[in-house]
Write a protein that holds these residues in place. Structure first.
Motif, PDB file in Angstrom:
ATOM      1  N   ALA A 270      17.601   4.362  12.656  1.00  0.00           N
ATOM      2  CA  ALA A 270      18.470   3.760  13.673  1.00  0.00           C
ATOM      3  C   ALA A 270      19.437   2.740  13.081  1.00  0.00           C
ATOM      4  N   GLY A 271      19.389   2.553  11.764  1.00  0.00           N
ATOM      5  CA  GLY A 271      20.293   1.611  11.117  1.00  0.00           C
ATOM      6  C   GLY A 271      19.859   0.163  11.210  1.00  0.00           C
ATOM      7  N   ARG A 272      18.597  -0.083  11.604  1.00  0.00           N
ATOM      8  CA  ARG A 272      18.110  -1.448  11.781  1.00  0.00           C
ATOM      9  C   ARG A 272      17.573  -2.054  10.495  1.00  0.00           C
ATOM     10  N   LEU A 273      17.218  -1.216   9.504  1.00  0.00           N
ATOM     11  CA  LEU A 273      16.634  -1.716   8.262  1.00  0.00           C
ATOM     12  C   LEU A 273      16.790  -0.647   7.192  1.00  0.00           C
ATOM     13  N   GLN A 274      16.375  -0.987   5.960  1.00  0.00           N
ATOM     14  CA  GLN A 274      16.425  -0.048   4.839  1.00  0.00           C
ATOM     15  C   GLN A 274      14.997   0.300   4.414  1.00  0.00           C
ATOM     16  N   PHE A 275      14.625   1.572   4.546  1.00  0.00           N
ATOM     17  CA  PHE A 275      13.257   1.971   4.214  1.00  0.00           C
ATOM     18  C   PHE A 275      12.971   1.798   2.722  1.00  0.00           C
ATOM     19  N   ALA A 276      13.989   1.856   1.890  1.00  0.00           N
ATOM     20  CA  ALA A 276      13.798   1.652   0.458  1.00  0.00           C
ATOM     21  C   ALA A 276      13.363   0.230   0.124  1.00  0.00           C
ATOM     22  N   ARG A 277      13.394  -0.669   1.106  1.00  0.00           N
ATOM     23  CA  ARG A 277      12.993  -2.059   0.882  1.00  0.00           C
ATOM     24  C   ARG A 277      11.586  -2.342   1.428  1.00  0.00           C
ATOM     25  N   VAL A 278      10.766  -1.318   1.496  1.00  0.00           N
ATOM     26  CA  VAL A 278       9.391  -1.464   1.983  1.00  0.00           C
ATOM     27  C   VAL A 278       8.415  -1.301   0.825  1.00  0.00           C
ATOM     28  N   ALA A 279       7.529  -2.284   0.657  1.00  0.00           N
ATOM     29  CA  ALA A 279       6.469  -2.222  -0.352  1.00  0.00           C
ATOM     30  C   ALA A 279       5.118  -2.261   0.342  1.00  0.00           C
ATOM     31  N   LEU A 280       4.138  -1.583  -0.241  1.00  0.00           N
ATOM     32  CA  LEU A 280       2.810  -1.456   0.367  1.00  0.00           C
ATOM     33  C   LEU A 280       1.742  -1.904  -0.623  1.00  0.00           C
ATOM     34  N   LEU A 281       0.997  -2.937  -0.252  1.00  0.00           N
ATOM     35  CA  LEU A 281      -0.049  -3.513  -1.096  1.00  0.00           C
ATOM     36  C   LEU A 281      -1.361  -3.549  -0.329  1.00  0.00           C
ATOM     37  N   ARG A 282      -2.420  -3.042  -0.945  1.00  0.00           N
ATOM     38  CA  ARG A 282      -3.762  -3.137  -0.371  1.00  0.00           C
ATOM     39  C   ARG A 282      -4.732  -3.640  -1.439  1.00  0.00           C
ATOM     40  N   THR A 283      -5.623  -4.534  -1.038  1.00  0.00           N
ATOM     41  CA  THR A 283      -6.643  -5.062  -1.937  1.00  0.00           C
ATOM     42  C   THR A 283      -8.015  -4.640  -1.432  1.00  0.00           C
ATOM     43  N   ALA A 284      -8.989  -4.577  -2.339  1.00  0.00           N
ATOM     44  CA  ALA A 284     -10.280  -3.964  -2.042  1.00  0.00           C
ATOM     45  C   ALA A 284     -11.302  -4.981  -1.559  1.00  0.00           C
ATOM     46  N   SER A 285     -11.712  -4.833  -0.310  1.00  0.00           N
ATOM     47  CA  SER A 285     -12.758  -5.693   0.240  1.00  0.00           C
ATOM     48  C   SER A 285     -14.140  -5.066   0.096  1.00  0.00           C
ATOM     49  N   ASN A 286     -14.190  -3.741  -0.091  1.00  0.00           N
ATOM     50  CA  ASN A 286     -15.464  -3.025  -0.175  1.00  0.00           C
ATOM     51  C   ASN A 286     -15.242  -1.693  -0.890  1.00  0.00           C
ATOM     52  N   PHE A 287     -16.317  -1.071  -1.306  1.00  0.00           N
ATOM     53  CA  PHE A 287     -16.248   0.283  -1.834  1.00  0.00           C
ATOM     54  C   PHE A 287     -16.264   1.280  -0.678  1.00  0.00           C
ATOM     55  N   ASP A 288     -15.671   2.447  -0.896  1.00  0.00           N
ATOM     56  CA  ASP A 288     -15.585   3.449   0.168  1.00  0.00           C
ATOM     57  C   ASP A 288     -16.818   4.346   0.244  1.00  0.00           C
TER      58      ASP A 288
END
Length: 339
Positions: A270-288
């Motif tokens: 929709a022209g509201r933002l740039q998807f190329a400026r999205v970063a995704l970080l997850r840290t581990a609280s437990n084992f799966d």
């Protein structure tokens, strides 16, 4: 006799008339951090000075505002699960209170880690986010003979069968330049650990699981169902390989990322933002999954010592990126710097 008085009051009256327009001028964050529940947001709130609160209609009633600093860092909390994440981020994207066209987005949360890829407290930047709920499943007690698992791609008739993606939200790929820059900035960040986590991880034979927390690049699997255990983890790993044409590396699980990314992608379209400026970080609280010889129920409910380090490390690692963007905005405002 009233003209001098009018001349005196006119500038003030004009100023009062203009105040609502000025008050509603959209904020243009340099970085917007997206967390999913209060413990993920807490380290950011403790370390940063958020002095502006912006109510946004449509956010979770538990987390109704986006909070911002004068330096251009903003923080929101979506509440947990796919529905909350999609609804809250969509409300943000549509809000006239924000101009997000040059904003960088950091999704920063915790999750469960595969012991082949990391350990308690480890931090993982994602290249891919895969929806582990958009699939077919049969009860494993009725699983046909010869099937490798009870999980299938949506539209498939057997495990391992690759079909065309149907929804457009099954797999997201994050921007490679931003991913590599985020990793380079944060790879050397000292990570928090705990005595309990250090002791608990020794039950696992995998080198990555037994090591101290570290930063890596590997991928994020989304599911509203908080599943646990080695059999389903093995099936999910195969699903990640199948849906990414073997490019994805199953690593960490969580409950929101594909929903958040869907809302952001729609905003970009929709022209509201740039998807190329999205970063995704997850840290581990437990084992799966359980350790060898461990009961899966005991593993699911274990106090492994990874929760607090994971929330703190999400801030430490994420801050390495946000600090660089804020400190060198002139360079970042045009895109990810090459140097």
């Amino acid at each position: 006799m009233f003209r001098p008085l009018i001349k005196l009051l006119l500038p003030a009256l004009l100023g009062l008339c203009a105040m609502p327009a000025l008050a509603q001028k959209p904020l243009a964050p340099k970085v917007l951090v997206i967390t999913m529940f209060a413990p993920e947001a807490a380290p950011w709130r403790e370390a940063e000075r958020f002095d502006t609160q912006v109510p946004v209609p449509g956010l979770s009633p538990k987390y109704p505002t986006v909070d911002c600093t004068r330096a251009g860092l903003c923080l929101m909390t979506t509440d947990m699960g796919l529905a909350n994440a999609a609804s809250s981020v969509a409300a943000l994207v549509a809000s006239p209170r924000f101009d997000l066209r040059r904003t960088y987005f950091l999704i920063a949360g915790i999750g469960g880690v595969a012991p082949e890829q990391g350990t308690l407290g480890s931090a993982h930047w994602a290249r891919y986010a895969i929806d582990g709920g958009l699939m077919r499943a049969v009860d494993p007690r009725q699983q046909p003979a010869g099937w490798s698992s009870n999980l299938l791609m949506l539209g498939a008739t057997a495990p391992g069968q690759k079909v065309e993606h149907r929804t457009g939200t099954e797999v997201f790929q994050l921007d490679e330049a931003l991913l590599q820059k985020a990793y380079a900035l944060s790879a050397g960040v000292p990570l928090e650990d705990s005595d309990a986590a250090a002791a608990y991880r020794l039950q696992y034979p995998q080198p990555a699981a037994r090591a101290a927390p570290a930063v890596s690049i590997c991928d994020s699997l989304t599911s509203d169902t908080y599943w646990h255990g080695s059999l389903i983890a093995t099936a999910m790993e195969a699903y990640v390989q199948l849906t990414t044409d073997r490019r994805g590396h199953y690593c960490i699980t969580q409950m929101e990322d594909n929903a958040t990314l869907t809302a952001l992608q729609r905003g970009a379209e929709a022209g509201r933002l740039q998807f190329a400026r999205v970063a995704l970080l997850r840290t581990a609280s437990n084992f799966d999954r359980e350790a060898p010889g461990q009961d899966v129920g005991d593993s699911l409910s274990a106090k492994s010592g990874g929760f607090l380090p994971s929330t703190h490390n999400a801030y430490r690692v994420g801050h390495a990126l946000t600090e660089a963007i804020l400190a060198h905005w002139e360079a970042w405002s045009h895109g990810v710097p090459k140097e």
